[in-house]
Structures are given as C-alpha cells and as structure tokens.
Design a protein around this motif. Structure first.
Motif, PDB file in Angstrom:
ATOM      1  N   VAL A   1       0.846  -1.195   0.000  1.00 42.10           N
ATOM      2  CA  VAL A   1       0.000   0.000   0.000  1.00 42.10           C
ATOM      3  C   VAL A   1       0.883   1.248   0.000  1.00 42.10           C
ATOM      4  N   LEU A   2       0.530   2.196  -0.857  1.00 38.39           N
ATOM      5  CA  LEU A   2       1.194   3.498  -0.885  1.00 38.39           C
ATOM      6  C   LEU A   2       0.241   4.563  -0.364  1.00 38.39           C
ATOM      7  N   ASP A   3       0.696   5.328   0.623  1.00 41.24           N
ATOM      8  CA  ASP A   3      -0.017   6.530   1.057  1.00 41.24           C
ATOM      9  C   ASP A   3       0.743   7.706   0.453  1.00 41.24           C
ATOM     10  N   LEU A   4       0.200   8.243  -0.638  1.00 41.91           N
ATOM     11  CA  LEU A   4       0.883   9.275  -1.412  1.00 41.91           C
ATOM     12  C   LEU A   4       0.507  10.650  -0.880  1.00 41.91           C
ATOM     13  N   GLY A   5       1.509  11.401  -0.435  1.00 44.98           N
ATOM     14  CA  GLY A   5       1.236  12.643   0.272  1.00 44.98           C
ATOM     15  C   GLY A   5       0.753  12.316   1.674  1.00 44.98           C
ATOM     16  N   CYS A   6       1.508  11.468   2.359  1.00 42.58           N
ATOM     17  CA  CYS A   6       1.035  10.880   3.625  1.00 42.58           C
ATOM     18  C   CYS A   6       0.957  11.888   4.758  1.00 42.58           C
ATOM     19  N   GLY A   7       1.637  13.046   4.621  1.00 44.82           N
ATOM     20  CA  GLY A   7       1.606  14.021   5.701  1.00 44.82           C
ATOM     21  C   GLY A   7       2.128  13.430   6.997  1.00 44.82           C
ATOM     22  N   GLU A   8       1.385  13.600   8.061  1.00 45.07           N
ATOM     23  CA  GLU A   8       1.816  13.119   9.378  1.00 45.07           C
ATOM     24  C   GLU A   8       1.424  11.668   9.639  1.00 45.07           C
ATOM     25  N   GLY A   9       0.939  10.981   8.596  1.00 43.49           N
ATOM     26  CA  GLY A   9       0.828   9.529   8.655  1.00 43.49           C
ATOM     27  C   GLY A   9      -0.486   8.940   9.110  1.00 43.49           C
ATOM     28  N   ARG A  10      -1.565   9.724   9.105  1.00 42.81           N
ATOM     29  CA  ARG A  10      -2.811   9.194   9.680  1.00 42.81           C
ATOM     30  C   ARG A  10      -3.280   7.934   8.963  1.00 42.81           C
ATOM     31  N   HIS A  11      -3.243   7.904   7.623  1.00 43.50           N
ATOM     32  CA  HIS A  11      -3.717   6.721   6.908  1.00 43.50           C
ATOM     33  C   HIS A  11      -2.641   5.644   6.805  1.00 43.50           C
ATOM     34  N   ALA A  12      -1.388   6.057   6.667  1.00 44.73           N
ATOM     35  CA  ALA A  12      -0.300   5.081   6.579  1.00 44.73           C
ATOM     36  C   ALA A  12      -0.201   4.257   7.856  1.00 44.73           C
TER      37      ALA A  12
ATOM     38  N   ILE B   1      -3.498   5.253  -1.605  1.00 42.59           N
ATOM     39  CA  ILE B   1      -4.302   6.294  -0.962  1.00 42.59           C
ATOM     40  C   ILE B   1      -3.704   7.641  -1.329  1.00 42.59           C
ATOM     41  N   CYS B   2      -4.544   8.543  -1.817  1.00 41.18           N
ATOM     42  CA  CYS B   2      -4.096   9.896  -2.158  1.00 41.18           C
ATOM     43  C   CYS B   2      -5.147  10.856  -1.610  1.00 41.18           C
ATOM     44  N   SER B   3      -4.975  11.239  -0.347  1.00 38.51           N
ATOM     45  CA  SER B   3      -6.012  11.981   0.375  1.00 38.51           C
ATOM     46  C   SER B   3      -5.601  13.433   0.576  1.00 38.51           C
TER      47      SER B   3
END
Length: 237
Positions: free
Chosen positions: A17-28, A89-91
């Motif tokens: 799974v890739l969290d693209l633009g993960c920021g501070e990691g909430r979804h990752a 994920i690209c949120s």
C-alpha cells in the motif's frame, strides 16, 4: 482523523500500500497497524515524515511483521516499479499540485491491474466559501491551487482506466470550522469562537458521542468538507 473509510477500502495483511502525500501519517499508520499491510508513505515535507515516524513508533508492537517505510519523494516521479502496488491512498493532495494529471498517471503506472485507489479532495462548494472569505487561505506556499468539480475529476480518473465503485462525503463538522478560520483569518490563533469550535471537534474525535456522529453522518452527503472516491484499476482484456 480518518478520511478513508476502511469498510469501502478493504486491505489484507501483506498487501503493498502506498499513502501518497502521507503528511503526518494518519492513513499510513492505520493501514499498517490495523490492516497489517506493507505500507510506504511518501511526502515532500520532512517535518511531516518525522511526525509520521514518531506516531507510528508510539503504537507499533514488537510482533509486527508488516513493513512500514517512509520516503521523501515527488508524486511526479515515484520510486516504484510498474504494477507493483495493491492499493494507493491519495487523500487531500491533488489540490496542492500544479500538474495533478501527471500524478494520476504515476498512480496508474505503479498500481497493479485490479488494485484499489482512494482519492479525496475538498468538496467544491464549502471550498468556494473558504476562498471567498479569505484569499490567504489558499494563496500561501503549498496552498490549494484549484477547486475540483467532483464529477469532472471522477470522469478524468475513470478515463485513465479506473472504475469508481463508491463515493461519500466526510468531515461535515469541519466545514464550519474552516469557514470561521477564514472569516477571522488574522486573529484565528486567538479567536474565542474558533477555540470553542476546535474543542468541539476534539471532543467529537476522542469521545465519538452519538449526537455528533449522527449529525455528521446526516450532513456528510451534501456538506462534507471532503469528497472521497474509491476506484479499482481495470484489468485489460
């Protein structure tokens, strides 16, 4: 605060799974700890990546076998092989990027046929109110470059070889908070009304009271601050 609803975005242990633009990691962090997925979070902000690493470390168990990695990289040139991921994920990312279509093409390249994609962007009409109330809200480095039409963006993604299987609104209670932020932009750090509303949001996120959960569920379809779309990459025939 989760924007992606895992009921509509099922992940299995060991999936990539890739969290693209993960920021501070909430979804990752959630995909790794709750779903057991092998997760890569990518972002341009080093401070955000450090925060994501710290948050993950607070909850990680010694018995975790799944991979969790973070990388400082551009969404326009992902350091990943073709068809190498099970889900992306690209949120709340595309509104910040000038050439967002190139990002979508990169996502298409690295996602395997049949793989899942979740895209979320600000809903158009609440976002327009923010822009109307305060130019500074979006006219800052790294700010929002555009307001998306959900129908147009969904059609663009579909035209790239994806099929949309579900969509919903999210975070309706956050829309008035951002309107207040924009209305009182210059004093937003000290404004009493904003502080009180922020306390309400924190209470809602931590305690999940029935009254606010029910209210947000009723408001999300038309007032959700974000619109969330779920796709799968079509298998070539």
């Amino acid at each position: 605060m989760q924007t992606v609803d895992r009921c509509h975005f099922p992940l299995l242990p060991g999936q990539r799974v890739l969290d693209l633009g993960c920021g501070e990691g909430r979804h990752a962090v959630a995909a790794h700890l709750h779903d057991g997925a092998d997760v890569l979070g990518i972002d341009l902000s080093l401070p955000d990546l450090l925060t994501a690493r710290s948050r993950h470390g607070e909850f990680r168990r010694n018995s975790d076998d799944a991979m969790f990695a973070l990388a400082n990289a551009s969404a326009l040139a992902l350091p990943l092989a073709d068809d190498s991921l099970d889900a992306v994920i690209c949120s709340e990312v595309l509104e910040h990027i000038e050439d967002y279509r190139a990002v979508l093409q990169e996502i298409r390249r690295v996602l395997r046929p049949g793989g899942l994609l979740c895209i979320s962007v600000p809903r158009a009409w609440p976002e327009r109110i923010c822009w109307w109330l305060s130019r500074a809200y979006h006219d800052v480095p790294g700010g929002h470059l555009r307001i998306f039409s959900r129908r147009r963006l969904q059609a663009e993604i579909t035209g790239m070889g994806f099929a949309c299987y579900y969509r919903h609104g999210a975070h309706a209670l956050h829309a008035p908070y951002w309107w207040l932020q924009c209305l009182f932009w210059r004093t937003r750090g000290t404004n009493a009304l904003i502080r009180q509303y922020h306390r309400l949001l924190v209470w809602d996120m931590l305690d999940k009271p029935r009254v606010t959960r029910t209210l947000e569920r009723l408001l999300n379809p038309w007032m959700g601050k974000s619109v969330v779309m779920y796709f799968h990459k079509r298998v070539a025939t």
